[in-house]
Enzyme design. Sequence first.
Site, PDB file in Angstrom:
ATOM      1  N   THR A 240     -31.540 -26.724  -3.732  1.00 17.77           N
ATOM      2  CA  THR A 240     -32.749 -27.074  -3.854  1.00 17.77           C
ATOM      3  C   THR A 240     -33.304 -28.051  -4.937  1.00 17.77           C
ATOM      4  O   THR A 240     -32.618 -27.532  -6.044  1.00 17.77           O
ATOM      5  CB  THR A 240     -33.898 -25.970  -3.691  1.00 17.77           C
ATOM      6  OG1 THR A 240     -35.099 -26.225  -4.039  1.00 17.77           O
ATOM      7  CG2 THR A 240     -33.303 -25.119  -4.983  1.00 17.77           C
TER       8      THR A 240
ATOM      9  N   TYR B 296     -36.433 -18.425  -7.097  1.00 16.48           N
ATOM     10  CA  TYR B 296     -36.008 -19.114  -6.129  1.00 16.48           C
ATOM     11  C   TYR B 296     -35.118 -20.259  -6.606  1.00 16.48           C
ATOM     12  O   TYR B 296     -33.963 -20.031  -6.357  1.00 16.48           O
ATOM     13  CB  TYR B 296     -37.005 -19.709  -5.266  1.00 16.48           C
ATOM     14  CG  TYR B 296     -36.422 -20.858  -4.254  1.00 16.48           C
ATOM     15  CD1 TYR B 296     -35.364 -20.331  -3.255  1.00 16.48           C
ATOM     16  CD2 TYR B 296     -36.722 -21.985  -4.410  1.00 16.48           C
ATOM     17  CE1 TYR B 296     -35.148 -21.361  -2.493  1.00 16.48           C
ATOM     18  CE2 TYR B 296     -36.253 -23.037  -3.488  1.00 16.48           C
ATOM     19  CZ  TYR B 296     -35.556 -22.599  -2.581  1.00 16.48           C
ATOM     20  OH  TYR B 296     -35.095 -23.567  -1.681  1.00 16.48           O
TER      21      TYR B 296
END
Length: 328
Positions: A117, A141
């Site tokens: 990501t 995350y």
Amino acid sequence: MAVLVTGGAGYIGSHMVLRLVDAGQTVVVLDNLTTGFDWAIDHRASFVQGNAGDMELVGKLIAEHGITEIVHFAGSIVVPESVSDPLKYYANNTATSRNLIEAAVRGGVKHFIFSSTAAVYGNAGLEPVAETSQLMPESPYGRSKLMTELMLADVAAAHPLTYGVLRYFNVAGADPKKRSGQSSPTATHLIKVAAQAALGQRPSMGIFGTDFPTPDGTGVRDYIHVSDLVEAHALLLEYLRKGGASVTMNCGYGRGFSVRDVVRTVKQVSGVDFKVIEEPRRAGDPASIVAKADKVRQVLGWKPAHEDLTEIVDAALNWERYLATRNR
């Protein structure tokens, strides 16, 4: 030779399965269906319900199906939730990936592709970020994904495993043939939420943060069509099969749109002036993050085919209309 796709019942994973089976490849899907849907898995793939971190199960699948490559999508992806429940993210993302990588090494898997990501860069500013930019994730995350990247590099240095990491920016849209799309009713993806508001499935939508240091005060993101993203995965898989070295690459278009830009486009494409409520910033959200995506084009010869924001929004709206009829 078979490809194991973890999270293959989810949004991006199901599109990858379609891309692979359309090319005649043998695919095994492993998904625990926590957020995925079994109906989203193409019938040409074999499906096993289970956890990607279950080493015994993964080892069995590798042996039974002759799996030589793994494409790993399974994991949790909501930034604000990761701030409030970090242990969930370190369990579902980092710990699960660690077990999956060990099972891959034990089973003699040759190639491993990991969906990472842009959150690994943190608050990068308005300039596009390159793969060499400083890695400063601001949320659990992002940190959970970066930990998996580091594990892969260490494992590949110690074992005969080559890997590819694609750092996604903001994925949107749906399969042009309407075979799959973002199907979770509680998804937090901006374009999906705006499409639901336009179709009357939500009474309104929120803009979280209007005081960011960006041109219009709202967050800026690089939105990439899911079909272009999975094409990059398919090219990466072929690159590794042909002997390509382990590689980490951004996957985006290299240009950003603000939240207000996206809302304006959804209103224009849908013809609906839905209600928008301005809310405070959410924890962990950077002001702007846009890809410098030269490397994926140069190394893989990747050529996006769906990079117009209007096309991405139209695909998302069409998918939401399909879901509304499917769920009646």
